[in-house]
Design a protein around this motif. Sequence first.
Motif, PDB file in Angstrom:
ATOM      1  N   SER A   1      30.158 116.382  24.450  1.00  0.00           N
ATOM      2  CA  SER A   1      30.905 115.247  23.900  1.00  0.00           C
ATOM      3  C   SER A   1      31.758 114.598  24.973  1.00  0.00           C
ATOM      4  N   LEU A   2      32.404 115.400  25.788  1.00  0.00           N
ATOM      5  CA  LEU A   2      33.221 114.876  26.875  1.00  0.00           C
ATOM      6  C   LEU A   2      32.357 114.117  27.887  1.00  0.00           C
ATOM      7  N   LEU A   3      31.213 114.664  28.201  1.00  0.00           N
ATOM      8  CA  LEU A   3      30.290 113.994  29.121  1.00  0.00           C
ATOM      9  C   LEU A   3      29.811 112.663  28.539  1.00  0.00           C
ATOM     10  N   LEU A   4      29.502 112.618  27.256  1.00  0.00           N
ATOM     11  CA  LEU A   4      29.065 111.392  26.600  1.00  0.00           C
ATOM     12  C   LEU A   4      30.168 110.323  26.615  1.00  0.00           C
ATOM     13  N   VAL A   5      31.417 110.728  26.373  1.00  0.00           N
ATOM     14  CA  VAL A   5      32.534 109.790  26.400  1.00  0.00           C
ATOM     15  C   VAL A   5      32.688 109.186  27.798  1.00  0.00           C
ATOM     16  N   PHE A   6      32.591 109.989  28.838  1.00  0.00           N
ATOM     17  CA  PHE A   6      32.686 109.470  30.209  1.00  0.00           C
ATOM     18  C   PHE A   6      31.534 108.536  30.534  1.00  0.00           C
ATOM     19  N   LEU A   7      30.325 108.872  30.107  1.00  0.00           N
ATOM     20  CA  LEU A   7      29.178 108.008  30.377  1.00  0.00           C
ATOM     21  C   LEU A   7      29.293 106.671  29.652  1.00  0.00           C
ATOM     22  N   LEU A   8      29.751 106.673  28.405  1.00  0.00           N
ATOM     23  CA  LEU A   8      29.918 105.428  27.669  1.00  0.00           C
ATOM     24  C   LEU A   8      31.017 104.553  28.279  1.00  0.00           C
ATOM     25  N   GLY A   9      32.107 105.169  28.716  1.00  0.00           N
ATOM     26  CA  GLY A   9      33.175 104.416  29.371  1.00  0.00           C
ATOM     27  C   GLY A   9      32.703 103.800  30.674  1.00  0.00           C
ATOM     28  N   ASN A  10      31.924 104.547  31.442  1.00  0.00           N
ATOM     29  CA  ASN A  10      31.387 104.038  32.699  1.00  0.00           C
ATOM     30  C   ASN A  10      30.404 102.897  32.440  1.00  0.00           C
ATOM     31  N   TYR A  11      29.553 103.034  31.434  1.00  0.00           N
ATOM     32  CA  TYR A  11      28.590 101.978  31.099  1.00  0.00           C
ATOM     33  C   TYR A  11      29.309 100.701  30.691  1.00  0.00           C
ATOM     34  N   ARG A  12      30.355 100.846  29.905  1.00  0.00           N
ATOM     35  CA  ARG A  12      31.101  99.671  29.466  1.00  0.00           C
ATOM     36  C   ARG A  12      31.778  98.973  30.646  1.00  0.00           C
ATOM     37  N   SER A  13      32.359  99.742  31.546  1.00  0.00           N
ATOM     38  CA  SER A  13      32.998  99.160  32.730  1.00  0.00           C
ATOM     39  C   SER A  13      31.994  98.425  33.599  1.00  0.00           C
ATOM     40  N   VAL A  14      30.834  99.019  33.807  1.00  0.00           N
ATOM     41  CA  VAL A  14      29.808  98.397  34.643  1.00  0.00           C
ATOM     42  C   VAL A  14      29.277  97.125  33.989  1.00  0.00           C
ATOM     43  N   SER A  15      29.041  97.146  32.686  1.00  0.00           N
ATOM     44  CA  SER A  15      28.515  95.956  32.019  1.00  0.00           C
ATOM     45  C   SER A  15      29.552  94.827  32.005  1.00  0.00           C
ATOM     46  N   GLU A  16      30.825  95.149  31.816  1.00  0.00           N
ATOM     47  CA  GLU A  16      31.876  94.133  31.845  1.00  0.00           C
ATOM     48  C   GLU A  16      32.014  93.549  33.255  1.00  0.00           C
ATOM     49  N   PHE A  17      31.933  94.389  34.269  1.00  0.00           N
ATOM     50  CA  PHE A  17      32.012  93.916  35.650  1.00  0.00           C
ATOM     51  C   PHE A  17      30.845  92.993  35.980  1.00  0.00           C
ATOM     52  N   SER A  18      29.637  93.375  35.575  1.00  0.00           N
ATOM     53  CA  SER A  18      28.475  92.532  35.890  1.00  0.00           C
ATOM     54  C   SER A  18      28.530  91.211  35.124  1.00  0.00           C
ATOM     55  N   LEU A  19      29.031  91.219  33.886  1.00  0.00           N
ATOM     56  CA  LEU A  19      29.175  89.980  33.124  1.00  0.00           C
ATOM     57  C   LEU A  19      30.194  89.056  33.776  1.00  0.00           C
ATOM     58  N   ARG A  20      31.335  89.606  34.189  1.00  0.00           N
ATOM     59  CA  ARG A  20      32.360  88.782  34.840  1.00  0.00           C
ATOM     60  C   ARG A  20      31.860  88.222  36.171  1.00  0.00           C
ATOM     61  N   THR A  21      31.124  89.028  36.916  1.00  0.00           N
ATOM     62  CA  THR A  21      30.578  88.562  38.193  1.00  0.00           C
ATOM     63  C   THR A  21      29.581  87.431  37.965  1.00  0.00           C
ATOM     64  N   ARG A  22      28.725  87.590  36.975  1.00  0.00           N
ATOM     65  CA  ARG A  22      27.740  86.552  36.654  1.00  0.00           C
ATOM     66  C   ARG A  22      28.434  85.249  36.246  1.00  0.00           C
ATOM     67  N   ARG A  23      29.441  85.339  35.373  1.00  0.00           N
ATOM     68  CA  ARG A  23      30.171  84.148  34.937  1.00  0.00           C
ATOM     69  C   ARG A  23      30.907  83.491  36.103  1.00  0.00           C
ATOM     70  N   PHE A  24      31.482  84.305  37.010  1.00  0.00           N
ATOM     71  CA  PHE A  24      32.186  83.772  38.174  1.00  0.00           C
ATOM     72  C   PHE A  24      31.251  82.909  39.015  1.00  0.00           C
ATOM     73  N   TYR A  25      30.066  83.425  39.309  1.00  0.00           N
ATOM     74  CA  TYR A  25      29.131  82.666  40.135  1.00  0.00           C
ATOM     75  C   TYR A  25      28.553  81.464  39.386  1.00  0.00           C
ATOM     76  N   GLU A  26      28.368  81.566  38.080  1.00  0.00           N
ATOM     77  CA  GLU A  26      27.924  80.413  37.293  1.00  0.00           C
ATOM     78  C   GLU A  26      28.940  79.280  37.406  1.00  0.00           C
ATOM     79  N   MET A  27      30.230  79.620  37.275  1.00  0.00           N
ATOM     80  CA  MET A  27      31.268  78.600  37.348  1.00  0.00           C
ATOM     81  C   MET A  27      31.372  78.018  38.758  1.00  0.00           C
ATOM     82  N   LYS A  28      31.218  78.846  39.790  1.00  0.00           N
ATOM     83  CA  LYS A  28      31.251  78.349  41.166  1.00  0.00           C
ATOM     84  C   LYS A  28      30.084  77.398  41.429  1.00  0.00           C
ATOM     85  N   ILE A  29      28.905  77.748  40.950  1.00  0.00           N
ATOM     86  CA  ILE A  29      27.737  76.893  41.144  1.00  0.00           C
ATOM     87  C   ILE A  29      27.899  75.577  40.399  1.00  0.00           C
ATOM     88  N   MET A  30      28.411  75.626  39.155  1.00  0.00           N
ATOM     89  CA  MET A  30      28.653  74.395  38.408  1.00  0.00           C
ATOM     90  C   MET A  30      29.644  73.497  39.147  1.00  0.00           C
TER      91      MET A  30
END
Length: 131
Positions: A23-52
């Motif tokens: 359970s502890l391992l699953l909680v850490f993996l889900l937290g890491n997945y959420r952080s990575v997905s939020e980071f990649s979404l913000r990075t994608r939006r940042f470059y979209e806005m720069k290109i626009m």
Amino acid sequence: MERTNTHYGGILMTTIFTLGLMSLLLVFLLGNYRSVSEFSLRTRRFYEMKIMTQLFLADYPKLSEQDQQKGEVHYNVGTISYQRKDTDLFITAFSGKYKQTHTEKLQTNKTDTSTSDTENKSTRLEKEKQE
């Protein structure tokens, strides 16, 4: 042959420990997945806005004088809102729930009458005499 009962707790303690560890391992993996997905979404939006913003700045000089003062431009991934004040152009890019602001200094159309350093001195002196 006699049976010895030296083990207390049996398999119950091992099962509880294993479930807790998984359970502890699953909680850490889900937290890491959420952080990575939020980071990649913000990075994608940042470059979209720069290109626009860069696309808008390339098209800005082609706009009419009235349209250069204030307006909005819509792209397939977001919107650019802009306003001109004197020689400053304030640009706000929207992409999803994210917003980015940018200020651009506009160039004035003044002609520069400086001479090139690649001319030899005699040519430069002749030009100065003619003027």
